[in-house]
Design an enzyme around this catalytic site. Structure first.
Site, PDB file in Angstrom:
ATOM      1  N   SER A 154      -9.977   0.262   0.992  1.00 64.16           N
ATOM      2  CA  SER A 154     -10.023   0.974   2.499  1.00 64.16           C
ATOM      3  C   SER A 154     -11.229   1.815   2.503  1.00 64.16           C
ATOM      4  N   GLY A 162       0.638  -1.424   0.087  1.00 66.17           N
ATOM      5  CA  GLY A 162      -0.120  -0.066   0.055  1.00 66.17           C
ATOM      6  C   GLY A 162       0.825   1.188   0.058  1.00 66.17           C
ATOM      7  N   THR A 201       1.653   3.056  -2.555  1.00 70.73           N
ATOM      8  CA  THR A 201       1.068   4.174  -3.053  1.00 70.73           C
ATOM      9  C   THR A 201      -0.211   4.978  -2.688  1.00 70.73           C
ATOM     10  N   ASP A 261       0.267  -7.695  -5.775  1.00 72.46           N
ATOM     11  CA  ASP A 261      -1.003  -7.905  -5.281  1.00 72.46           C
ATOM     12  C   ASP A 261      -1.212  -8.735  -4.086  1.00 72.46           C
ATOM     13  N   TYR A 314     -16.305  -4.053   5.392  1.00 72.48           N
ATOM     14  CA  TYR A 314     -14.843  -3.699   5.549  1.00 72.48           C
ATOM     15  C   TYR A 314     -14.552  -3.806   6.911  1.00 72.48           C
ATOM     16  N   HIS A 318      -7.517   9.344  10.093  1.00 72.82           N
ATOM     17  CA  HIS A 318      -6.436  10.391   9.971  1.00 72.82           C
ATOM     18  C   HIS A 318      -6.249  10.535   8.489  1.00 72.82           C
ATOM     19  N   ALA A 359      -5.046  -2.120   1.227  1.00 72.51           N
ATOM     20  CA  ALA A 359      -6.349  -2.457   1.471  1.00 72.51           C
ATOM     21  C   ALA A 359      -7.353  -1.699   0.610  1.00 72.51           C
ATOM     22  N   THR A 397      -8.072  -0.723  12.567  1.00 70.02           N
ATOM     23  CA  THR A 397      -8.863   0.319  12.390  1.00 70.02           C
ATOM     24  C   THR A 397      -9.951   0.633  13.401  1.00 70.02           C
ATOM     25  N   LYS A 451     -11.494  -6.585   8.427  1.00 73.42           N
ATOM     26  CA  LYS A 451     -10.299  -6.133   9.102  1.00 73.42           C
ATOM     27  C   LYS A 451     -10.299  -6.851  10.588  1.00 73.42           C
ATOM     28  N   GLN A 507      -2.120   6.849   0.934  1.00 71.74           N
ATOM     29  CA  GLN A 507      -1.952   8.092   1.695  1.00 71.74           C
ATOM     30  C   GLN A 507      -0.889   7.566   2.782  1.00 71.74           C
ATOM     31  N   TYR A 546     -14.724  -9.101  -2.433  1.00 68.73           N
ATOM     32  CA  TYR A 546     -13.290  -8.634  -2.956  1.00 68.73           C
ATOM     33  C   TYR A 546     -12.875  -7.904  -1.641  1.00 68.73           C
TER      34      TYR A 546
HETATM   35  P1  NAP Z   1      -5.578   4.372   0.684  1.00 65.75           P
HETATM   36  O1  NAP Z   1      -4.972   5.753   0.624  1.00 65.75           O
HETATM   37  O2  NAP Z   1      -6.807   4.036   0.201  1.00 65.75           O
HETATM   38  O3  NAP Z   1      -4.271   3.305   0.369  1.00 65.75           O
HETATM   39  C1  NAP Z   1      -4.621   1.879  -0.082  1.00 65.75           C
HETATM   40  C2  NAP Z   1      -3.157   1.282  -0.669  1.00 65.75           C
HETATM   41  O4  NAP Z   1      -3.798  -0.100  -0.816  1.00 65.75           O
HETATM   42  C3  NAP Z   1      -3.053   1.854  -2.008  1.00 65.75           C
HETATM   43  O5  NAP Z   1      -1.660   2.070  -2.336  1.00 65.75           O
HETATM   44  C4  NAP Z   1      -3.505   0.998  -2.915  1.00 65.75           C
HETATM   45  O6  NAP Z   1      -2.933   0.683  -4.186  1.00 65.75           O
HETATM   46  C5  NAP Z   1      -3.456  -0.324  -2.144  1.00 65.75           C
HETATM   47  N1  NAP Z   1      -4.225  -1.677  -2.701  1.00 65.75           N
HETATM   48  C6  NAP Z   1      -5.365  -1.698  -2.627  1.00 65.75           C
HETATM   49  N2  NAP Z   1      -5.834  -3.109  -2.926  1.00 65.75           N
HETATM   50  C7  NAP Z   1      -4.520  -3.606  -3.368  1.00 65.75           C
HETATM   51  C8  NAP Z   1      -4.171  -5.076  -3.597  1.00 65.75           C
HETATM   52  N3  NAP Z   1      -5.365  -5.891  -3.826  1.00 65.75           N
HETATM   53  N4  NAP Z   1      -2.921  -5.192  -3.755  1.00 65.75           N
HETATM   54  C9  NAP Z   1      -1.903  -4.589  -3.688  1.00 65.75           C
HETATM   55  N5  NAP Z   1      -2.243  -3.140  -3.167  1.00 65.75           N
HETATM   56  C10 NAP Z   1      -3.457  -2.833  -2.936  1.00 65.75           C
HETATM   57  O7  NAP Z   1      -5.394   3.896   2.338  1.00 65.75           O
HETATM   58  P2  NAP Z   1      -4.772   4.690   3.454  1.00 65.75           P
HETATM   59  O8  NAP Z   1      -5.835   5.819   4.068  1.00 65.75           O
HETATM   60  O9  NAP Z   1      -3.381   5.021   3.220  1.00 65.75           O
HETATM   61  O10 NAP Z   1      -4.676   3.636   4.532  1.00 65.75           O
HETATM   62  C11 NAP Z   1      -3.857   2.749   4.680  1.00 65.75           C
HETATM   63  C12 NAP Z   1      -3.960   1.454   5.558  1.00 65.75           C
HETATM   64  O11 NAP Z   1      -4.701   1.837   6.778  1.00 65.75           O
HETATM   65  C13 NAP Z   1      -5.581   0.801   4.993  1.00 65.75           C
HETATM   66  O12 NAP Z   1      -5.218  -0.635   5.215  1.00 65.75           O
HETATM   67  C14 NAP Z   1      -6.631   1.467   5.612  1.00 65.75           C
HETATM   68  O13 NAP Z   1      -7.631   0.357   5.562  1.00 65.75           O
HETATM   69  C15 NAP Z   1      -6.152   1.437   6.985  1.00 65.75           C
HETATM   70  N6  NAP Z   1      -6.549   2.321   7.823  1.00 65.75           N
HETATM   71  C16 NAP Z   1      -6.923   3.745   7.496  1.00 65.75           C
HETATM   72  C17 NAP Z   1      -7.415   4.728   8.211  1.00 65.75           C
HETATM   73  C18 NAP Z   1      -7.398   6.058   7.608  1.00 65.75           C
HETATM   74  O14 NAP Z   1      -8.115   6.989   8.254  1.00 65.75           O
HETATM   75  N7  NAP Z   1      -6.621   6.563   6.693  1.00 65.75           N
HETATM   76  C19 NAP Z   1      -7.723   4.427   9.549  1.00 65.75           C
HETATM   77  C20 NAP Z   1      -7.231   3.069   9.899  1.00 65.75           C
HETATM   78  C21 NAP Z   1      -6.985   2.099   9.099  1.00 65.75           C
HETATM   79  P3  NAP Z   1      -3.368   1.695  -5.341  1.00 65.75           P
HETATM   80  O15 NAP Z   1      -2.690   3.112  -5.315  1.00 65.75           O
HETATM   81  O16 NAP Z   1      -2.764   1.125  -6.541  1.00 65.75           O
HETATM   82  O17 NAP Z   1      -4.756   1.991  -5.329  1.00 65.75           O
HETATM   83  O1  G4F Z   2     -14.388   9.685   5.321  1.00 67.46           O
HETATM   84  P1  G4F Z   2     -15.158   8.288   5.401  1.00 67.46           P
HETATM   85  O2  G4F Z   2     -15.526   7.701   4.254  1.00 67.46           O
HETATM   86  O3  G4F Z   2     -14.372   7.381   6.461  1.00 67.46           O
HETATM   87  P2  G4F Z   2     -14.699   6.205   7.275  1.00 67.46           P
HETATM   88  O4  G4F Z   2     -16.050   5.483   6.844  1.00 67.46           O
HETATM   89  O5  G4F Z   2     -14.785   6.885   8.633  1.00 67.46           O
HETATM   90  O6  G4F Z   2     -13.560   5.343   7.090  1.00 67.46           O
HETATM   91  C1  G4F Z   2     -12.171   5.922   7.063  1.00 67.46           C
HETATM   92  O7  G4F Z   2     -11.757   5.713   8.395  1.00 67.46           O
HETATM   93  C2  G4F Z   2     -11.408   4.491   9.079  1.00 67.46           C
HETATM   94  C3  G4F Z   2     -11.082   4.696  10.400  1.00 67.46           C
HETATM   95  O8  G4F Z   2     -12.265   4.583  11.302  1.00 67.46           O
HETATM   96  C4  G4F Z   2     -10.594   3.742   8.146  1.00 67.46           C
HETATM   97  F1  G4F Z   2     -10.508   2.398   8.583  1.00 67.46           F
HETATM   98  C5  G4F Z   2     -11.306   3.690   6.656  1.00 67.46           C
HETATM   99  O9  G4F Z   2     -10.300   2.795   5.998  1.00 67.46           O
HETATM  100  C6  G4F Z   2     -11.472   5.043   6.021  1.00 67.46           C
HETATM  101  O10 G4F Z   2     -10.114   5.320   5.992  1.00 67.46           O
HETATM  102  O11 G4F Z   2     -16.470   8.722   6.253  1.00 67.46           O
HETATM  103  C7  G4F Z   2     -16.611   9.517   7.433  1.00 67.46           C
HETATM  104  C8  G4F Z   2     -18.134   9.672   7.916  1.00 67.46           C
HETATM  105  C9  G4F Z   2     -18.859   8.451   7.504  1.00 67.46           C
HETATM  106  O12 G4F Z   2     -19.855   8.313   8.733  1.00 67.46           O
HETATM  107  C10 G4F Z   2     -19.848   8.655   6.473  1.00 67.46           C
HETATM  108  O13 G4F Z   2     -21.039   8.214   6.384  1.00 67.46           O
HETATM  109  O14 G4F Z   2     -18.570  10.677   7.043  1.00 67.46           O
HETATM  110  C11 G4F Z   2     -19.960  10.431   6.772  1.00 67.46           C
HETATM  111  N1  G4F Z   2     -20.051  10.972   5.287  1.00 67.46           N
HETATM  112  C12 G4F Z   2     -20.909  11.815   5.247  1.00 67.46           C
HETATM  113  N2  G4F Z   2     -20.988  12.476   3.861  1.00 67.46           N
HETATM  114  C13 G4F Z   2     -19.540  10.695   4.261  1.00 67.46           C
HETATM  115  C14 G4F Z   2     -20.155  11.713   3.085  1.00 67.46           C
HETATM  116  N3  G4F Z   2     -18.365  10.169   3.836  1.00 67.46           N
HETATM  117  C15 G4F Z   2     -18.092  10.121   2.665  1.00 67.46           C
HETATM  118  N4  G4F Z   2     -16.840   9.336   2.151  1.00 67.46           N
HETATM  119  N5  G4F Z   2     -18.559  10.716   1.568  1.00 67.46           N
HETATM  120  C16 G4F Z   2     -19.588  11.571   1.838  1.00 67.46           C
HETATM  121  O15 G4F Z   2     -20.238  12.398   1.068  1.00 67.46           O
END
Ligand code: NAP
Ligand code: G4F
Length: 351
Positions: A90, A9, A11, A64, A157, A187, A88, A133, A161, A13, A101
């Site tokens: 994500s 992952g 590539t 992958d 999701y 974050h 993931a 998460t 996880k 954030q 998937y």
């Molecule tokens: P992100 O921006 O969506 O990045 C996901 C990464 O996974 C991308 O590099 C994507 O590649 C890669 N990926 C997806 N499917 C894949 C596959 N089948 N094989 C190989 N690579 C694959 O997510 P993020 O926000 O950086 O989050 C990183 C991790 O933390 C994730 O596991 C997410 O579920 C978890 N997480 C995130 C948050 C948050 O708030 N950001 C909070 C808790 C947990 P491409 O660039 O090719 O799409």
């Molecule tokens: O930004 P969201 O899509 O993030 P969500 O669902 O909290 O998930 C993110 O954080 C998780 C950690 O708790 C990660 F595990 C996960 O990979 C991801 O990074 O939505 C945040 C909230 C939700 O309650 C959603 O229903 O915002 C609400 N929302 C309201 N309007 C929206 C929208 N979300 C999105 N994506 N788009 C809307 O237009």
């Protein structure tokens, strides 16, 4: 000897910020990139030099995480000291459309990687970080949420996880693998994908500020999240793998805000005050000064089951990792809006 890290992952954030952090610390960093018809290297442009890649401390491998033999080969090739498993599907809402998937990528990939570590005899030499998460808490059983709060996942999701979470605990207990779950709360950053709510809001606000007549369409305005700044959260990932004993950690700010407050803060960052009118699907956000409708509710963005409130208690991370979040909510929103504003002013297409 410089340590070697493998990041799945890379590539994304978090992967891009983590690669930068580890390179600064002198690591040799290997990243897994997916093959795609269009290159997806925007976030790692700063660290990836395709011309001199053989000599660089940063190398990319095609891969992958749904492909076990491929994962094993990559681990074999780069001989990592630390594996950060961030790849993931994500997006929570997307997981309702692609549940199987999502399970394959988000649940089974963790098992594949842990098993690959065993297969190469790395139980005692390779440390493993799992991107767990706060979505695991789902329909929260207590507030604030800690490492001991019972889980209640509310999406495919989160269910996937959860499987990954317990795989980590099981491989730690059964085989002695140094494996940690980072239970990270939301974050965000200027590198956040455009379909997550914070970046969706910051990008549309920046467009409106630059003259667009667009309206911001959102789903649930009442949902509350504990939003922190992503570069600080990748530092917590690294800290987890530097301890004597592995454990699981909540990483959060300890503050929660609604989507409605997020909208207000983002418009405030460009000097617009929002006045709310109506309720439910009829609620709108108007510019207090001009009366123009800037925000509308669109039920298309609602989820079949929602996570209403997340608020983390990061005390264990503070105590054992010396980690605390620094960037406050308003500052985070300002960073994101200003970044999108700058990009639009420079004529860039937002990505
Ligand atoms: P992100 O921006 O969506 O990045 C996901 C990464 O996974 C991308 O590099 C994507 O590649 C890669 N990926 C997806 N499917 C894949 C596959 N089948 N094989 C190989 N690579 C694959 O997510 P993020 O926000 O950086 O989050 C990183 C991790 O933390 C994730 O596991 C997410 O579920 C978890 N997480 C995130 C948050 C948050 O708030 N950001 C909070 C808790 C947990 P491409 O660039 O090719 O799409
Ligand atoms: O930004 P969201 O899509 O993030 P969500 O669902 O909290 O998930 C993110 O954080 C998780 C950690 O708790 C990660 F595990 C996960 O990979 C991801 O990074 O939505 C945040 C909230 C939700 O309650 C959603 O229903 O915002 C609400 N929302 C309201 N309007 C929206 C929208 N979300 C999105 N994506 N788009 C809307 O237009």
């Amino acid at each position: 000897m410089a340590k070697t890290a493998l990041i799945t992952g890379v590539t994304g954030q978090d992967g891009s910020f983590l690669a930068e952090l580890l390179l600064e610390k002198g690591y040799s960093v290997h990243g897994v990139r997916r093959s795609s018809s269009l290159q997806n290297l925007d976030r790692i442009r700063g660290v990836f030099d395709p011309v001199h890649s053989e000599r660089s401390s940063f190398r990319l491998h095609y891969g992958d995480v749904t492909d076990a033999s491929n994962m094993r080969r990559v681990i074999d090739e780069c001989e990592p000291d630390e594996v950060y498993h961030l790849a993931a599907q994500s997006h929570v809402k997307v997981s309702f459309d692609e549940p199987e998937y999502t399970a394959n990528v988000d649940a089974l990939s963790t098992l594949r990687l842990l098993d690959a570590i065993r297969a190469v005899g790395g139980e005692k030499s390779i440390r493993f970080y799992q991107a767990s998460t706060s979505e695991l808490f789902g329909k929260v059983q207590e507030t604030p949420q800690t490492e001991t709060t019972p889980f209640y996942p509310r999406s495919p999701y989160a269910v996937a996880k959860l499987y990954a979470y317990w795989s980590v605990v099981n491989y730690r207990e059964a085989y002695g693998v140094y494996a940690c779950n980072g239970i990270l709360f939301n974050h965000e950053s200027e590198r956040r994908g455009l379909t997550f709510v914070t970046r969706k809001v910051s990008s549309v606000v920046a467009k409106i500020n630059n003259g667009s007549d667009e309206t911001l369409h959102l789903g649930n305005l009442d949902a509350k999240r504990d939003w922190g700044y992503a570069p600080e959260y990748v530092d917590a990932m690294w800290r987890m793998l530097q301890r004597d004993e592995p454990s699981d950690y909540v990483i959060a700010t300890g503050e929660t805000h609604s989507v409605r407050e997020l909208v207000e803060a983002a418009f405030a960052a460009v000097g617009i005050e929002i006045a709310w009118e109506g309720a439910g699907v009829d609620e709108v956000g108007k510019c207090k000064k001009t009366g123009r409708t800037l925000v509308k509710v669109d039920p298309w963005y609602y989820r079949p089951t929602e996570v209403d409130l997340l608020l983390g208690d990061p005390s264990k991370a503070q105590r054992e990792l010396g980690w605390t979040s620094k960037t406050k909510f308003e500052e985070l929103v300002r960073i994101m809006v200003e970044s999108d504003n700058r990009a639009i002013a420079q004529g860039q297409v937002l990505r």
